[in-house]
Design a protein around this motif. Structure first.
Motif, PDB file in Angstrom:
ATOM      1  N   THR A 133     -16.874   6.350 -40.366  1.00  0.00           N
ATOM      2  CA  THR A 133     -15.670   5.465 -40.782  1.00  0.00           C
ATOM      3  C   THR A 133     -14.727   6.590 -41.627  1.00  0.00           C
ATOM      4  N   LEU A 134     -15.396   7.271 -42.246  1.00  0.00           N
ATOM      5  CA  LEU A 134     -14.592   8.422 -43.025  1.00  0.00           C
ATOM      6  C   LEU A 134     -13.935   9.489 -42.220  1.00  0.00           C
ATOM      7  N   ALA A 135     -14.683   9.815 -41.095  1.00  0.00           N
ATOM      8  CA  ALA A 135     -14.124  10.680 -40.313  1.00  0.00           C
ATOM      9  C   ALA A 135     -12.756  10.142 -39.874  1.00  0.00           C
ATOM     10  N   GLY A 136     -12.901   8.915 -39.257  1.00  0.00           N
ATOM     11  CA  GLY A 136     -11.880   8.174 -38.620  1.00  0.00           C
ATOM     12  C   GLY A 136     -10.527   8.012 -39.606  1.00  0.00           C
ATOM     13  N   SER A 140     -18.160  12.309 -48.802  1.00  0.00           N
ATOM     14  CA  SER A 140     -17.974  11.229 -49.807  1.00  0.00           C
ATOM     15  C   SER A 140     -16.910  11.729 -50.974  1.00  0.00           C
ATOM     16  N   THR A 141     -16.944  13.158 -51.132  1.00  0.00           N
ATOM     17  CA  THR A 141     -15.974  13.664 -51.953  1.00  0.00           C
ATOM     18  C   THR A 141     -14.747  14.235 -51.105  1.00  0.00           C
ATOM     19  N   LEU A 142     -14.976  15.156 -49.987  1.00  0.00           N
ATOM     20  CA  LEU A 142     -14.205  15.805 -49.328  1.00  0.00           C
ATOM     21  C   LEU A 142     -13.155  14.877 -48.722  1.00  0.00           C
ATOM     22  N   VAL A 143     -13.397  13.924 -48.062  1.00  0.00           N
ATOM     23  CA  VAL A 143     -12.377  13.065 -47.445  1.00  0.00           C
ATOM     24  C   VAL A 143     -11.528  12.201 -48.240  1.00  0.00           C
ATOM     25  N   PRO A 144     -12.121  11.635 -49.296  1.00  0.00           N
ATOM     26  CA  PRO A 144     -10.780  11.157 -50.570  1.00  0.00           C
ATOM     27  C   PRO A 144      -9.937  12.187 -51.028  1.00  0.00           C
TER      28      PRO A 144
END
Length: 410
Positions: free
Chosen positions: A231-234, A326-330
């Protein structure tokens, strides 16, 4: 990591993914739950992507399915999270089949039936939901929260206790008297996942839909977390797409910009490139974790010690991926505004949804605790926590006496 089966699957589902993507902003602005979008996926057979071809599915590995989940999350991250409980329940049936004949459940799912989730309970914690009765006369009574996807589903995967205190997993028909599903999730992100309260009030449970909780597939914690990785990748891919579109079409520029057009400004281009690079890394990380999930599935045929060793590695791989993404994507998706002006904060553009959604997904199963688990294994050889709970914990000096609430397994 992906090949002809993924190519065939994405070709099959691409028209639905495109329709979902076209509706994503409007759904966000009007807070319209994706009942229609879920029905499109149901009709196309998306819920059967993991089920073997001979039972009516696409027969995808987790590496192949993960690429497809990233595609769906790119279209609308709410929709993919709404299916998280479904794919976990399908995996549980696959794990046990054919050693135990689960073909009836797998054929239901191959025919388009979908499942939601109902594990966590509100309040102080513990499992207060009770499976009562015996034989053919079984009923479920209790109240659950974070029941993601259940509002769209035919079945609900729930955790309960028997009167004797033993833990059970039950599959409850969602559309029946005695089941009430509320849309009362008020989080600032992932607002359309159908994550809210489900109330069971003497809901009927079929005898063949009751399983000992301890028999659940061994890598379930890693798989639940892996879904968040996809989900984060998307979300990162969606933000990269929107950032590029916005920079490309922007005509207004500050007098001290580095170029007449923002699309030629190296700082704006670098920001877009950074978001796209994070999307790439997030996808590669999720696919690496998917290989670990596939290894855990294959290990079900090994002896208990060998299977456990694979599951330890799988849990650690998904945990390490979670700590980073969890930190990189946001952070990356929030930088979309750095490449644009104040007009990018317009509610009509809904660009803020990417950060809100990523930040909300990143709150599940706190990454700081996972970092501690990874570090404890590296330093002390401590095995990861496979099943945990949340609730009011007993004071340290009272824990041994059993004081405090028993946390619910999530």
């Amino acid at each position: 990591m992906t090949g002809t089966r993924y190519d065939a699957a994405v070709e099959k589902y691409r028209p639905v993914l495109e329709r979902i993507a076209a509706r994503a902003v409007d759904a966000e602005l009007t807070r319209t739950l994706p009942f229609e979008q879920v029905e499109w996926l149901r009709a196309a057979g998306f819920g059967a992507a993991r089920i073997p071809v001979e039972l009516g599915g696409d027969g995808l590995t987790w590496a192949e399915l993960t690429r497809l989940l990233v595609d769906l999350a790119t279209a609308d991250s709410n929709v993919v999270q709404a299916l998280r409980g479904h794919f976990a329940l399908v995996e549980d049936q696959l794990y046990h089949h054919p050693r135990e004949d689960r073909s009836a459940w797998l054929r239901r799912f191959a025919a388009g039936e979908l499942a939601g989730n109902a594990w966590t309970e509100p309040g102080a914690g513990g499992v207060a939901t009770v499976l009562d009765g015996s034989g053919d006369d079984l009923t479920l009574t209790g109240r659950k929260f974070y029941t993601t996807g259940s509002i769209f589903a035919d079945w609900i995967d729930a955790v309960a206790k028997r009167p004797d205190g033993s833990d059970v997993a039950v599959i409850v028909r969602a559309r029946q008297d005695g089941v009430t599903i509320l849309d009362d999730w008020d989080g600032f992100g992932q607002r359309l996942t159908g994550t809210g309260t489900t109330i069971f009030d003497g809901a009927r449970v079929e005898p063949d839909a009751v399983f000992e909780f301890e028999s659940r597939f061994r890598y379930q914690t890693a798989l639940y977390q892996h879904f968040h990785l996809a989900t984060l990748a998307g979300i990162a891919h969606a933000a990269a797409r929107d950032a590029a579109d916005q920079v490309r079409s922007r005509t207004r520029a500050f007098t001290h910009n580095n170029a007449t057009l923002v699309r030629h400004d190296p700082q704006a281009l670098a920001t877009v490139g950074q978001i796209g690079s994070v999307a790439y890394v997030a996808t590669a990380t999720a696919l690496r974790a998917a290989d670990a999930i596939d290894a855990a599935y294959a290990a079900r045929d090994l002896d208990a010690d060998a299977e456990h060793a694979v599951n330890v590695r799988t849990e650690l791989e998904t945990a390490q991926a979670q700590v980073v993404l969890s930190t990189l994507v946001p952070q990356a998706v929030g930088s979309i505004f750095d490449a644009l002006g104040a007009s990018s904060t317009s509610t009509a553009k809904a660009l803020d949804r990417h950060w809100r959604n990523a930040r909300t997904v990143a709150t599940h199963n706190p990454w700081t605790l996972k970092a501690k688990v990874v570090g404890d294994h590296a330093v002390n050889g401590t095995e990861p926590v496979f099943v945990w709970g949340i609730g009011v914990q007993a004071p340290a000096d009272a824990a041994s006496s059993g004081a405090g609430s028993q946390p619910v397994r999530v």
